[in-house]
Design an enzyme around this catalytic site. Structure first.
Site, PDB file in Angstrom:
ATOM      1  N   LYS B  78       0.869  -1.187   0.000  1.00 57.70           N
ATOM      2  CA  LYS B  78       0.000   0.000   0.000  1.00 57.70           C
ATOM      3  C   LYS B  78       0.904   1.235   0.000  1.00 57.70           C
ATOM      4  O   LYS B  78       1.974   1.230   0.639  1.00 57.70           O
ATOM      5  CB  LYS B  78      -0.841  -0.053   1.276  1.00 57.70           C
ATOM      6  N   SER B 153      -9.544   1.338   3.375  1.00 56.56           N
ATOM      7  CA  SER B 153      -8.703   2.146   2.530  1.00 56.56           C
ATOM      8  C   SER B 153      -7.631   1.354   1.776  1.00 56.56           C
ATOM      9  O   SER B 153      -7.021   1.892   0.857  1.00 56.56           O
ATOM     10  CB  SER B 153      -8.002   3.230   3.364  1.00 56.56           C
ATOM     11  N   SER B 177      -9.630  -1.177   7.515  1.00 62.13           N
ATOM     12  CA  SER B 177      -9.076  -0.974   6.179  1.00 62.13           C
ATOM     13  C   SER B 177      -8.320  -2.114   5.542  1.00 62.13           C
ATOM     14  O   SER B 177      -7.940  -2.003   4.383  1.00 62.13           O
ATOM     15  CB  SER B 177      -8.175   0.265   6.183  1.00 62.13           C
TER      16      SER B 177
END
Lengths: 479, 484, 95
Positions: B78, B153, B177
């Site tokens: 990420k 997210s 997330s």
């Protein structure tokens, strides 16, 4: 209408650790801008603070030396505001649970009783970086140097117990002495190691309501603190008597004009939005830890001063001078340990040693004459080998050459002449050669005695034992 | 089987057995990325050159007999993990040009083992979001239905695993997330106990809630990744110094006699019928495997979202103050300092980020601090106590991950409160600081993945991995692949 | 308690954010809704409850006072939007 000033002081003490409070960057002063930085003190994304254990030790020592209680569980908090020298946009400090609370210092002004000044709290925090203005090459801008960012500070906050600029200075001097004594701060006010903010207000004498206070920031010498406070007191009184009101604001002291001026800022009063820093965990200090720290404390200046008076019989003034710094008092004690005549050691340390140090700009730590050597010199005086006057010459040579006093005395043939017969011989020669002055003396002109002493000393190249010279001259002149 | 569909353990076997080289595997992944990116949009930055170089290095290491399980495995991170020398944006314009001078501790652990970095994955800006619709670098689409969100997210992290664009990925989880996108994309996602994995070098959103975790194709891979990144880090004061167990060894224990709690507050009326069906089937499966179910209550569940949105936004408002244009990141044109700050931040931050900064600033501000922030922290204590109490009678808890399968792109973006409420099942775990894993548990009538959540005690990752593994091996959900 | 535009502006100032008139309206409404929602916390009696700042009970995380290498000037300044020599440069700061 008579007014009473009310003063509270906040002092930022920069700690003498090797590394910053939340990262391992060096704290050495004067390096190239931004060369002593890392992701943590640069405030880069993803960086995290880790507390320097030595800072905690120093904070505890400072607290114990100022009679504070050590908070068993203390918390770091974020103080949020924006400024270019504050890389994270918040300062890690302490808010609700500072490490030390409720201490005090007793100050004594000349000819007065000791007065207790409360210390509300001592807390740990990180310093901001430095801003540089108007530098060539930066055009219209300001330069940011983060070498100083994250340097450990202790903030010492006094109760508003001070009532005059003299009291303020006395408090500051004592606090300064303690932190330098403990070795946790180098005390260099010009370099910003010990920064004073003064909160000043006035109220009518006898009133119970405090007036509005103004904060004078970052005064960096005792002299300026005194001036700034005195100016501010008068300014406020004038303002009130002219019908105005004192505004709560931050002011700066200008040493050139001797005045304080308002820091006119477009920004509103800060809302710091303090909250516990989630990146740091609580600091839990056990009773054992506190007691261990307490046992490791050196004898503090106040205690040592007392001991010098009680045990060594020094006068209060001498005791005070000799405890101006730990190094100086250590030197003195080492001298006494080597030669058990405290008064003599005291006189020489306060006299010749201090003079020589000042003249050459040397600190006591770098004194070329170690205390044991000084003791040797004093022994030579006390056992009559040399006179006090000759000793000064020997001392100068010791300072320059580093040689032992006895060596110098022998090399230069300075051994005091205490042989009565030899001295009498010299006296006879002088008197014989100066019959006129002998007449004058015998007819009542006593001042001529000094002339004879001078002549005898000169003839003996200063080596004649002065006491003996006096004694023998008197008896010879009586004739 | 396609190389890009392999698991870590399968690929490791092939590398070790010399059936494949890391270079071949990495090349295959890079091709796959290129091929499906137009449909999915998982990546912000692809690091092809570096990946190939790392693959070659890994091959040499393997040839010398010095490889570990992760050597030569192509992974992606990420874009919230700092990677030295590789642009790291956190999904934000404000960091569009930021090249970190250091790497995240968790990435360094993987890199030191010889893992190959394929690139940096798309995410909601500053990890604030549940749909990956608030990235400054475009949306990411769910590989199972590209008209839908992948979750957020860590949307890119989940989509990349599901679309075969990385063998496994790392994400972060602050309010769900990792788990929610894993559930929406049909993969495994684990949020470790707070303090289990170092946060050093991970861009902070909410410091007391953020945790690093893996997204993988199966539970065995999840254990491998967790082993690799877990452990004490002296650079993170909130990192816990407790030994890392052999998670892989813990997998095969089975669930006979395992006491599984079913918190009644999570099984509400109005749960999507497909989610309800999947849960019921899962409970049956566990029963067949020998687990026992206990009805429990987590009475303060209803207050979790409110608590979270006060604490997380407050911490975030402070964590994001460093984005000021002074030392890095976007700086706007301005001739005075105040303008430089406000313009840089306003130009650099997206709407959701601004909204949360505003909320957090408000919650901390003078006059409101006690009523909002402190109150929320007290309720947090109550929520934590719920879990502590409940765990005295059960070993793990089983719950849904999300109230519905993945919703349509654009469906909730204009109603932030609705969006926040969809995190109801995942948020409490972050507030309690404990661990939880999402794993595939079925599909909706429209073929959308549905995950189940296993919640464990603090540092009880072994138990949830064991339970998850047993369930996974008794079902086939994890073998289905999205068709692209 | 309704969020006014003035409230929004005040908070934006504290956060160094510049909002368009539209955004201010939008935020006022959204913040109102969200803050209205979080009011539900008031339903709970939290007297005597200690607030949680840390999810896992940890204390006393220290490091030794030993110098570690700095990141070096090149890396420290690598992302600087504007620099002169080794300083970060910002618009003039007036004290």
């Amino acid at each position: 209408m008579k007014y009473q000033p009310v003063i509270g002081l906040e002092v930022h003490v920069q700690l003498l650790t090797d590394t910053k409070i939340f990262c391992g960057c060096s704290t050495t002063f004067g390096s190239e801008p931004n060369s002593q930085t890392c992701p943590v003190c640069l405030g880069l994304p993803g960086a995290l603070p880790v507390l320097n254990g030595t800072v905690v030790e120093y904070a505890i020592k400072a607290g114990l030396s100022t009679n504070c209680t050590i908070t068993p569980r203390s918390i770091f908090a974020r103080k949020n505001y924006f400024y270019p020298d504050l890389p994270k946009g918040y300062q890690i400090s302490q808010f609700e649970d500072p490490i030390c609370q409720n201490g005090w210092l007793d100050i004594t002004l000349a000819g007065q009783e000791p007065k207790r000044i409360g210390i509300t709290r001592i807390h740990m925090e990180e310093d901001a970086g430095k801003l540089v203005h108007g530098d060539s090459g930066m055009g219209d801008g300001s330069g940011v140097d983060l070498n100083r960012a994250c340097t450990p500070l202790l903030e010492v906050v006094s109760e508003p117990d001070l009532r005059s600029s003299d009291e303020a200075v006395a408090y500051l001097k004592q606090l300064h002495q303690i932190v330098t004594w403990l070795g946790i701060c180098d005390g260099n006010m010009e370099e910003g190691s010990f920064r004073c903010d003064a909160n000043v207000s006035v109220m009518p004498v006898g009133s119970k309501t405090l007036g509005t206070r103004a904060e004078i920031k970052n005064v960096n010498s005792f002299k300026f603190v005194k001036q700034a406070i005195e100016y501010e007191i008068l300014r406020q009184i004038d303002l009130i008597e002219d019908g105005g009101t004192v505004v709560q604001e931050t002011r700066l002291f200008d040493p050139n004009s001797g005045k304080t001026r308002s820091m006119r800022s477009k920004e509103e009063a800060h809302d710091y939005r303090y909250f516990p820093d989630p990146d740091l965990v609580p600091l839990v200090i056990s009773d054992q830890w506190v007691e261990r720290s307490r046992s490791e404390l050196p004898e503090l200046p106040g205690q040592r001063q007392q001991r010098f008076m009680t045990d060594l019989g020094l006068l209060p003034y001498d005791a005070e001078v000799l405890t101006a710094s730990r190094a100086l008092s250590d030197y003195f004690e080492a001298g006494v340990a080597a030669h058990d005549n405290a008064k003599a050691v005291a006189n020489w340390v306060m006299g010749e040693i201090t003079r020589a140090l000042n003249d050459s700009g040397t600190s006591i730590d770098a004194c070329p004459v170690p205390p044991e050597r000084l003791a040797e010199l004093l022994k030579l005086i006390d056992n009559g080998t040399i006179s006090g006057k000759i000793a000064k010459t020997v001392f100068d040579e010791m300072w320059k050459s580093g040689k032992a006093p006895l060596t110098i005395v022998e090399e230069q043939g300075l051994v005091q002449v205490s042989d009565s017969g030899a001295i009498e011989g010299i006296i006879d020669e002088i008197l014989a050669a100066n019959a006129g002055q002998v007449e004058e003396y015998r007819s009542g002109k006593e001042k001529v005695f000094g002339f004879f002493v001078g002549q005898v000393m000169k003839a003996s190249k200063g080596k004649a034992n002065p006491a003996l010279v006096n004694e023998l001259l008197v008896s010879r002149l009586k004739g | 089987m396609n190389i890009f569909d392999m698991t870590i353990h399968e690929l490791h076997g092939a590398l070790k057995g010399k059936q494949l080289s890391s270079l071949e595997a990495t090349t295959a992944l890079l091709k796959r990325i290129e091929s499906v990116e137009p449909q999915i949009g998982s990546f912000i930055t692809v690091t092809a050159e570096q990946a190939l170089a790392a693959a070659r290095s890994a091959d040499q290491r393997i040839a010398r007999g010095e490889g570990t399980t992760l050597t030569g495995i192509p992974l992606a991170l990420k874009d919230i993990f700092l990677t030295e020398g590789v642009r790291t944006t956190c999904g934000s314009r404000i960091l569009s040009n930021f090249i970190p001078p250091y790497s995240a501790a968790s990435w360094e652990k993987l890199r030191d083992q010889g893992a190959v970095l394929l690139g940096k994955l798309n995410q909601d800006e500053f990890a604030m979001g549940s749909s990956n619709e608030s990235s400054a670098y475009g949306i990411t689409r769910n590989p199972w239905d590209t008209s839908r969100i992948p979750g957020g997210s860590s949307g890119g992290s989940a989509a990349a695993v599901a679309a075969g664009q990385a063998i496994a990925t790392l994400g972060t989880d602050t309010g769900g997330s990792i788990r929610q996108p894993a559930s929406h994309c049909g993969c495994v996602g684990l949020k470790p106990t707070y303090g289990r994995v170092s946060r050093y070098g991970v861009i902070a959103y909410a410091s007391s809630l953020d945790q690093v975790g893996p997204l993988t194709r199966d539970v065995a891979d999840c254990a491998l990744m967790l082993e690799a990144v877990a452990g004490y880090d002296p650079k993170d004061s909130t990192s816990v110094d407790t030994p890392v167990p052999d998670y892989s060894a813990a997998l095969a224990g089975g669930v006979k006699g395992l006491r599984i709690g079913l918190p009644k507050e999570y099984f509400i009326d109005g749960l999507d019928p497909d989610v309800q069906k999947a849960m019921t089937a899962a409970i049956d499966t566990f029963r067949r495997l020998g687990a026992e179910f206990v009805d429990i209550s987590l009475p303060h569940t209803d207050y979790a979202v409110a608590t979270y949105y006060l604490i997380a936004t407050a911490e975030a408002s402070s964590n994001l103050a460093r984005y000021d244009g002074v030392r890095f990141g976007h700086r706007a044109q301005a001739d005075n300092l105040l303008d430089m700050y406000t313009k840089s931040r306003s130009e650099g931050f997206g709407t959701e980020v601004k909204r949360r900064i505003m909320l957090g600033t408000y919650a901390l501000s003078s006059g409101y601090y006690d009523a909002y922030y402190v109150k929320a922290q007290k309720v947090r204590t109550l929520i934590m106590n719920d879990f502590i109490s409940a765990f005295t009678g059960v070993d793990v808890m089983l719950t849904p991950v999300a109230p519905t399968p993945a919703f349509k792109i654009g469906e909730k973006i204009n109603d932030p409160l609705q969006m926040y409420l969809s995190d109801i099942f995942t948020i409490p775990v972050n507030l309690a600081g404990t661990c939880a894993m999402s794993l595939p548990a079925g599909f909706s009538a429209e073929g959308l993945p549905i995950g189940l959540q296993l919640i464990g005690k603090p540092f009880g990752e072994e138990t949830i991995l064991r339970a998850g593994y047993a369930f996974e091996q008794a079902t086939e959900w994890h073998t289905r692949k999205a068709t692209l | 308690m309704k969020m006014t535009i003035a409230d929004v502006e005040q908070v934006a100032r504290l956060a160094r954010l510049e909002l368009t008139a539209e955004d201010k309206e939008l935020f006022a409404g959204q913040m109102d809704a969200i803050l209205g929602y979080v009011e539900k916390l008031k339903e709970l009696n939290t007297d005597g409850i200690v607030p949680t700042s840390h999810a896992v009970p940890m204390e006393n995380a220290f490091r030794a006072d030993v110098v570690r290498p700095s990141i070096g000037l090149e890396k420290a300044l690598a992302n600087a939007p504007e620099k002169t020599g080794t300083f970060f440069v910002v618009p003039k700061v007036i004290e």
